[in-house]
Design an enzyme around this catalytic site. Sequence first.
Site, mmCIF file in Angstrom:
data_model
loop_
_atom_site.group_PDB
_atom_site.id
_atom_site.type_symbol
_atom_site.label_atom_id
_atom_site.label_comp_id
_atom_site.label_asym_id
_atom_site.label_seq_id
_atom_site.Cartn_x
_atom_site.Cartn_y
_atom_site.Cartn_z
ATOM 1 N N LYS A 54 0.858 -1.183 0.000
ATOM 2 C CA LYS A 54 0.000 0.000 0.000
ATOM 3 C C LYS A 54 0.896 1.235 0.000
ATOM 4 O O LYS A 54 1.534 1.576 0.988
ATOM 5 C CB LYS A 54 -0.929 0.058 1.215
ATOM 6 C CG LYS A 54 -2.067 1.017 0.897
ATOM 7 C CD LYS A 54 -2.627 1.810 2.034
ATOM 8 C CE LYS A 54 -1.853 2.917 2.631
ATOM 9 N NZ LYS A 54 -1.749 4.157 1.849
ATOM 10 N N GLU A 81 9.956 0.858 10.732
ATOM 11 C CA GLU A 81 10.943 1.890 10.374
ATOM 12 C C GLU A 81 10.254 3.225 10.591
ATOM 13 O O GLU A 81 9.447 3.657 9.765
ATOM 14 C CB GLU A 81 11.357 1.734 8.896
ATOM 15 C CG GLU A 81 12.070 0.426 8.582
ATOM 16 C CD GLU A 81 13.542 0.447 8.956
ATOM 17 O OE1 GLU A 81 14.001 1.410 9.594
ATOM 18 O OE2 GLU A 81 14.246 -0.520 8.606
ATOM 19 N N CYS A 124 13.449 10.684 7.125
ATOM 20 C CA CYS A 124 13.422 10.123 8.477
ATOM 21 C C CYS A 124 14.755 10.333 9.168
ATOM 22 O O CYS A 124 14.827 10.589 10.363
ATOM 23 C CB CYS A 124 13.094 8.637 8.420
ATOM 24 S SG CYS A 124 14.178 7.728 7.323
ATOM 25 N N GLU A 127 9.725 15.526 15.704
ATOM 26 C CA GLU A 127 10.146 15.486 14.301
ATOM 27 C C GLU A 127 9.368 16.569 13.548
ATOM 28 O O GLU A 127 8.145 16.482 13.427
ATOM 29 C CB GLU A 127 9.809 14.096 13.747
ATOM 30 C CG GLU A 127 10.374 13.820 12.389
ATOM 31 C CD GLU A 127 10.051 12.400 11.911
ATOM 32 O OE1 GLU A 127 8.921 11.923 12.153
ATOM 33 O OE2 GLU A 127 10.927 11.782 11.295
HETATM 34 P P1 NAD Z 1 2.363 8.064 8.053
HETATM 35 O O1 NAD Z 1 2.654 7.220 9.225
HETATM 36 O O2 NAD Z 1 1.315 9.108 8.173
HETATM 37 O O3 NAD Z 1 1.901 7.152 6.812
HETATM 38 C C1 NAD Z 1 2.695 6.083 6.344
HETATM 39 C C2 NAD Z 1 1.805 5.109 5.606
HETATM 40 O O4 NAD Z 1 0.860 4.554 6.532
HETATM 41 C C3 NAD Z 1 0.974 5.725 4.477
HETATM 42 O O5 NAD Z 1 0.926 4.812 3.398
HETATM 43 C C4 NAD Z 1 -0.398 5.867 5.112
HETATM 44 O O6 NAD Z 1 -1.459 5.844 4.173
HETATM 45 C C5 NAD Z 1 -0.457 4.637 5.993
HETATM 46 N N1 NAD Z 1 -1.400 4.726 7.108
HETATM 47 C C6 NAD Z 1 -1.833 5.845 7.748
HETATM 48 N N2 NAD Z 1 -2.698 5.510 8.734
HETATM 49 C C7 NAD Z 1 -2.804 4.155 8.723
HETATM 50 C C8 NAD Z 1 -3.515 3.214 9.514
HETATM 51 N N3 NAD Z 1 -4.296 3.596 10.528
HETATM 52 N N4 NAD Z 1 -3.369 1.893 9.239
HETATM 53 C C9 NAD Z 1 -2.566 1.489 8.237
HETATM 54 N N5 NAD Z 1 -1.872 2.330 7.439
HETATM 55 C C10 NAD Z 1 -1.983 3.656 7.683
HETATM 56 O O7 NAD Z 1 3.750 8.664 7.597
HETATM 57 P P2 NAD Z 1 4.042 9.710 6.433
HETATM 58 O O8 NAD Z 1 3.527 11.043 6.851
HETATM 59 O O9 NAD Z 1 3.599 9.148 5.124
HETATM 60 O O10 NAD Z 1 5.652 9.694 6.429
HETATM 61 C C11 NAD Z 1 6.404 10.444 7.302
HETATM 62 C C12 NAD Z 1 6.901 9.620 8.462
HETATM 63 O O11 NAD Z 1 7.575 8.460 7.992
HETATM 64 C C13 NAD Z 1 7.915 10.361 9.303
HETATM 65 O O12 NAD Z 1 7.680 10.132 10.658
HETATM 66 C C14 NAD Z 1 9.238 9.739 8.877
HETATM 67 O O13 NAD Z 1 10.275 9.843 9.808
HETATM 68 C C15 NAD Z 1 8.833 8.328 8.652
HETATM 69 N N6 NAD Z 1 9.806 7.635 7.799
HETATM 70 C C16 NAD Z 1 10.621 6.686 8.351
HETATM 71 C C17 NAD Z 1 11.592 6.052 7.560
HETATM 72 C C18 NAD Z 1 12.522 5.020 8.112
HETATM 73 O O14 NAD Z 1 13.079 4.267 7.336
HETATM 74 N N7 NAD Z 1 12.725 4.926 9.427
HETATM 75 C C19 NAD Z 1 11.703 6.399 6.217
HETATM 76 C C20 NAD Z 1 10.856 7.368 5.700
HETATM 77 C C21 NAD Z 1 9.898 7.977 6.501
#
Ligand code: NAD
Length: 475
Positions: A170, A245, A279, A378
């Site tokens: 997804k 992650e 991230c 963050e």
């Molecule tokens: P997010 O957590 O809002 O969303 C990530 C994914 O989860 C999206 O595909 C979203 O549609 C899905 N999602 C949202 N709510 C959900 C639910 N209730 N159940 C299942 N899936 C759901 O994150 P974002 O805003 O897309 O990305 C930013 C975040 O990601 C930051 O915190 C960043 O640090 C982190 N990040 C971490 C890494 C790593 O490797 N550690 C890499 C990139 C980004």
Amino acid sequence: MNQLGAIINGKHVQTEGSVGVIDPSSGELFAETADCGVAEIDLAVAAAREAGSSWRRVPVADRARILRKISVLVERDRELLADLESKQTGKPMKQARRDVEITVRYFDFYASVVETFYGTTIPLNDDTLIFTRWEPHGVTAHVVPWNYPLQILARSIAPSLAMGNGCVLKPSEETPLTALHLAELALEAGLPAGLFNVVPGFGETAGIALTNHAGIDHISFTGSVEVGKIISRAAAEHTIPVTMELGGKSPNIVFADADLDKAVPVLVNAILQNAGQTCSAGSRLLVEESIHEELVDRLAEAFEKVDIGPASTDPTLGPLISEQQRERVLGYVAWAKEHASVRFGGEALNGGELGNGYYIQPTLIDNVDPTSRLAQEEIFGPVLVVTPFKDADEAVALANGTDYGLVAGVWTTNVSTAHRMIRDVVSGQVFVNTYGASGGVELPFGGFKRSGHGREKGAEGLRGFGQIKTAVVAL
Ligand code: NAD
């Protein structure tokens, strides 16, 4: 406008509703994808189960050959993919091209790793032969964010397929386009239908339906801590393993003996790459008191020279992903104006070639209280917060003084200080006199503390997508 569906069992599937994709450089809608829900997720999980049951028996060399073919096709379509990635995320073209190169490497790398990945024999006694086999989980679910859509999907899809799983991905609702193209390339490369399904949709619908599905055996999640907790609970319900992650608030720790000529450009890139929406962004600067003023002056000077523009013009700093994200970042800046000192930037930018895009100046905030929200949360924007330290002990305490532990940078010419920091700083990766891993797919990556658990990338990344079976044979 591009009308794209989902890819389930090797076919394009349309849904009644759709999800619009906006170009953050202009604020314009330019594509639509499927809006998947329970019905599509059911189909995708069933397809992955069915296809995966044969795939796990395909000889490793044949699996590796297909992965390598995928990497060749990604390379063939590199400009198209970079263009799509840059358009949907707002990231500058050179960054998008780099992301495509890294995607190529993931498929190539895991083809090689899986070919040389063996079980072990265990010498318990002379009358028994004991050996271990690595086996796939079955169906792996992959939920990814919008900041590095291609790289992050490749980082888990490539090892999962290599290990013999069927996958359901997804993508983020904001950035589904390159995932769909990659799934088409996988089919063209000869990957059997059903092994790599892409189900675009919202987190609250498609994401929840996928991560709560009784038919999945493993979840790889990359995203925020908040959503990570929700997904961890869903995984606990079915007692399946997860890789988390999550976010970071990574420090760059600069000692007085550091080579500042080398450090400054790297410190700038560490926070401005992908507009700070990384991230592992180097979002906290911890600096030894005696060079505090000098370093902040040099950074302010460097920030002033940063070129800002639409992704297609390949600037150093492009837009943020959305208006909502910009508002969030500006909220931190407003708070900083009252509780710290904004040394540079902090303003939203629009007009001219920036149109209605979601731009903000590179922002440098000095004298930040290490316990404040500026230093603890963050921000996910081009905002660097600075806190001075007296000595190495205080540097360690400050570095470790957040809930996160993803990566850290150390700048010093003293080898003992460097090694002490490597030992004492709590984080998944530590860089000395550099920052970031230049996309090295070989290097295990993942967080300590709230930054997550499990490791992706490197050979460890393959292990995460399999499990060990121990066989005991009496002779
Ligand atoms: P997010 O957590 O809002 O969303 C990530 C994914 O989860 C999206 O595909 C979203 O549609 C899905 N999602 C949202 N709510 C959900 C639910 N209730 N159940 C299942 N899936 C759901 O994150 P974002 O805003 O897309 O990305 C930013 C975040 O990601 C930051 O915190 C960043 O640090 C982190 N990040 C971490 C890494 C790593 O490797 N550690 C890499 C990139 C980004």
